[in-house]
Design a protein around this motif. Sequence first.
Motif, PDB file in Angstrom:
ATOM      1  N   ILE A  31      76.360  85.741 -15.929  1.00 52.59           N
ATOM      2  CA  ILE A  31      77.306  84.718 -15.504  1.00 52.59           C
ATOM      3  C   ILE A  31      76.806  83.422 -16.124  1.00 52.59           C
ATOM      4  CG2 ILE A  31      78.003  85.867 -13.367  1.00 52.59           C
ATOM      5  CD1 ILE A  31      76.133  83.949 -11.856  1.00 52.59           C
ATOM      6  N   PHE A  32      77.708  82.494 -16.413  1.00 52.37           N
ATOM      7  CA  PHE A  32      77.276  81.244 -17.030  1.00 52.37           C
ATOM      8  C   PHE A  32      78.229  80.122 -16.676  1.00 52.37           C
ATOM      9  CE2 PHE A  32      79.538  83.880 -20.089  1.00 52.37           C
ATOM     10  CZ  PHE A  32      80.535  83.050 -20.572  1.00 52.37           C
ATOM     11  N   GLY A  56      81.969  81.427 -16.845  1.00 52.70           N
ATOM     12  CA  GLY A  56      82.346  82.695 -17.455  1.00 52.70           C
ATOM     13  C   GLY A  56      81.431  83.836 -17.048  1.00 52.70           C
ATOM     14  N   VAL A  57      81.786  85.027 -17.537  1.00 54.02           N
ATOM     15  CA  VAL A  57      81.015  86.241 -17.301  1.00 54.02           C
ATOM     16  C   VAL A  57      80.911  87.004 -18.615  1.00 54.02           C
ATOM     17  CG1 VAL A  57      81.664  86.468 -14.876  1.00 54.02           C
ATOM     18  CG2 VAL A  57      83.068  87.551 -16.631  1.00 54.02           C
ATOM     19  N   GLY A  58      79.910  87.866 -18.727  1.00 48.96           N
ATOM     20  CA  GLY A  58      79.753  88.635 -19.952  1.00 48.96           C
ATOM     21  C   GLY A  58      78.957  89.901 -19.751  1.00 48.96           C
ATOM     22  N   SER A 158      65.314  93.831 -15.281  1.00 54.52           N
ATOM     23  CA  SER A 158      64.766  92.508 -15.552  1.00 54.52           C
ATOM     24  C   SER A 158      65.827  91.455 -15.246  1.00 54.52           C
ATOM     25  CB  SER A 158      64.316  92.397 -17.012  1.00 54.52           C
ATOM     26  OG  SER A 158      65.423  92.564 -17.879  1.00 54.52           O
ATOM     27  N   ALA A 159      65.402  90.208 -15.198  1.00 47.69           N
ATOM     28  CA  ALA A 159      66.310  89.080 -14.998  1.00 47.69           C
ATOM     29  C   ALA A 159      65.954  88.009 -16.021  1.00 47.69           C
ATOM     30  CB  ALA A 159      66.204  88.535 -13.582  1.00 47.69           C
ATOM     31  N   PHE A 160      66.925  87.166 -16.357  1.00 45.78           N
ATOM     32  CA  PHE A 160      66.647  86.111 -17.328  1.00 45.78           C
ATOM     33  C   PHE A 160      67.489  84.875 -17.057  1.00 45.78           C
ATOM     34  CE2 PHE A 160      69.912  88.792 -19.204  1.00 45.78           C
ATOM     35  CZ  PHE A 160      70.833  87.884 -19.694  1.00 45.78           C
ATOM     36  N   VAL A 161      66.979  83.737 -17.533  1.00 47.19           N
ATOM     37  CA  VAL A 161      67.671  82.450 -17.523  1.00 47.19           C
ATOM     38  C   VAL A 161      67.708  81.993 -18.973  1.00 47.19           C
ATOM     39  CG1 VAL A 161      67.623  80.064 -16.715  1.00 47.19           C
ATOM     40  CG2 VAL A 161      66.799  81.886 -15.231  1.00 47.19           C
ATOM     41  N   ASN A 162      68.903  81.562 -19.450  1.00 41.89           N
ATOM     42  CA  ASN A 162      69.069  81.273 -20.876  1.00 41.89           C
ATOM     43  C   ASN A 162      69.923  80.016 -21.097  1.00 41.89           C
ATOM     44  OD1 ASN A 162      70.664  83.126 -23.601  1.00 41.89           O
ATOM     45  ND2 ASN A 162      69.186  81.495 -23.695  1.00 41.89           N
ATOM     46  N   ARG A 181      86.963  70.480 -31.912  1.00 41.40           N
ATOM     47  CA  ARG A 181      86.058  71.603 -31.680  1.00 41.40           C
ATOM     48  C   ARG A 181      85.268  71.357 -30.403  1.00 41.40           C
ATOM     49  NH1 ARG A 181      86.150  70.859 -37.275  1.00 41.40           N
ATOM     50  NH2 ARG A 181      86.465  72.794 -38.466  1.00 41.40           N
ATOM     51  N   MET A 182      85.122  72.400 -29.608  1.00 42.11           N
ATOM     52  CA  MET A 182      84.320  72.284 -28.392  1.00 42.11           C
ATOM     53  C   MET A 182      82.857  72.595 -28.693  1.00 42.11           C
ATOM     54  SD  MET A 182      86.479  73.881 -25.215  1.00 42.11           S
ATOM     55  CE  MET A 182      86.327  75.554 -25.821  1.00 42.11           C
ATOM     56  N   LEU A 183      81.983  71.802 -28.091  1.00 41.56           N
ATOM     57  CA  LEU A 183      80.547  72.059 -28.103  1.00 41.56           C
ATOM     58  C   LEU A 183      80.135  72.266 -26.655  1.00 41.56           C
ATOM     59  CD1 LEU A 183      77.781  72.197 -29.506  1.00 41.56           C
ATOM     60  CD2 LEU A 183      77.620  69.722 -29.203  1.00 41.56           C
ATOM     61  N   ASP A 184      79.721  73.485 -26.321  1.00 43.49           N
ATOM     62  CA  ASP A 184      79.332  73.827 -24.948  1.00 43.49           C
ATOM     63  C   ASP A 184      77.830  73.711 -24.777  1.00 43.49           C
ATOM     64  OD1 ASP A 184      81.978  74.530 -24.551  1.00 43.49           O
ATOM     65  OD2 ASP A 184      81.623  76.681 -24.752  1.00 43.49           O
ATOM     66  N   ALA A 185      77.422  73.183 -23.636  1.00 42.01           N
ATOM     67  CA  ALA A 185      76.019  73.196 -23.208  1.00 42.01           C
ATOM     68  C   ALA A 185      76.011  73.845 -21.838  1.00 42.01           C
ATOM     69  CB  ALA A 185      75.455  71.786 -23.150  1.00 42.01           C
ATOM     70  N   GLY A 186      75.321  74.961 -21.709  1.00 40.21           N
ATOM     71  CA  GLY A 186      75.363  75.680 -20.434  1.00 40.21           C
ATOM     72  C   GLY A 186      74.112  76.480 -20.175  1.00 40.21           C
ATOM     73  N   VAL A 187      74.151  77.246 -19.093  1.00 37.61           N
ATOM     74  CA  VAL A 187      73.039  78.107 -18.696  1.00 37.61           C
ATOM     75  C   VAL A 187      73.594  79.471 -18.322  1.00 37.61           C
ATOM     76  CG1 VAL A 187      71.165  78.458 -17.042  1.00 37.61           C
ATOM     77  CG2 VAL A 187      71.704  76.160 -17.821  1.00 37.61           C
ATOM     78  N   LYS A 188      72.983  80.517 -18.864  1.00 32.44           N
ATOM     79  CA  LYS A 188      73.321  81.893 -18.498  1.00 32.44           C
ATOM     80  C   LYS A 188      72.272  82.419 -17.527  1.00 32.44           C
ATOM     81  CE  LYS A 188      75.370  83.168 -22.930  1.00 32.44           C
ATOM     82  NZ  LYS A 188      75.287  84.089 -24.077  1.00 32.44           N
ATOM     83  N   LEU A 189      72.738  83.103 -16.505  1.00 32.62           N
ATOM     84  CA  LEU A 189      71.860  83.838 -15.598  1.00 32.62           C
ATOM     85  C   LEU A 189      72.233  85.303 -15.752  1.00 32.62           C
ATOM     86  CD1 LEU A 189      72.211  81.625 -12.397  1.00 32.62           C
ATOM     87  CD2 LEU A 189      70.399  81.542 -14.109  1.00 32.62           C
ATOM     88  N   GLY A 190      71.232  86.155 -15.929  1.00 27.83           N
ATOM     89  CA  GLY A 190      71.566  87.549 -16.197  1.00 27.83           C
ATOM     90  C   GLY A 190      70.599  88.552 -15.624  1.00 27.83           C
ATOM     91  N   VAL A 191      71.077  89.781 -15.589  1.00 26.30           N
ATOM     92  CA  VAL A 191      70.286  90.939 -15.197  1.00 26.30           C
ATOM     93  C   VAL A 191      70.348  91.952 -16.330  1.00 26.30           C
ATOM     94  CG1 VAL A 191      70.096  92.855 -13.565  1.00 26.30           C
ATOM     95  CG2 VAL A 191      70.736  90.587 -12.746  1.00 26.30           C
TER      96      VAL A 191
END
Length: 195
Positions: A31-32, A56-58, A158-162, A181-191
């Motif tokens: 998720i991000f 979003g999700v991925g 495992s888990a991660f922060v990105n 053009r869009m420039l995104d700055a974000g954080v992903k949290l994942g498993v």
Amino acid sequence: MKKGLLTLCLMGIGVPGFCQDIPKGGLNFTIFNGTSEILRTQLEGAGSFDGDGFYGVGISYLKPLNRWLDIEAGVNYSKHTIMFTSHLHQDGGKTFSRSNLQTVSFPVTFRANFLKYLFVNFGAVADFETNHSMLDNQSGIGALAGIGFKYGFTPKVSAFVNPFLQQHAIIPFRPENHQQRMLDAGVKLGVGLKL
């Protein structure tokens, strides 16, 4: 002859053992969220666009290439909120409006692992708009880069922060004059789940 037969037998035993050491890869669920900046040449008398956040999700497949480098491919869905502010009217006022932009993205990135828990990732992204906003179409080829922290709870989970930056429509599929053009700055949290 006996030495040759013994060598062949040992190779037959050693090859399957070696093949079992090659990791199969794994699935990552993310998720991000974050914020966007709209990059555009400023035009005299034109209104302005601003990003008002996205989420979003991925899901992706991560395949090790060697001990420190992986390749990752997946699909993401994201929804961006875009704010438009008109230029100054004759009466001195401005108008504001909001729209949503939704994309389905297909990132292909490399992940370089170092210091056991850290990684950097970088690569290309193909974006396709599924819901158009007032902004120029963001469908196209973009780029993605980030740095992350991962931790394995078990050999399989495992888990991660990105934290990441993503530039959309570097090569737009529908180019416009003065392309936004869009420039995104974000954080992903994942498993991550190893297969």
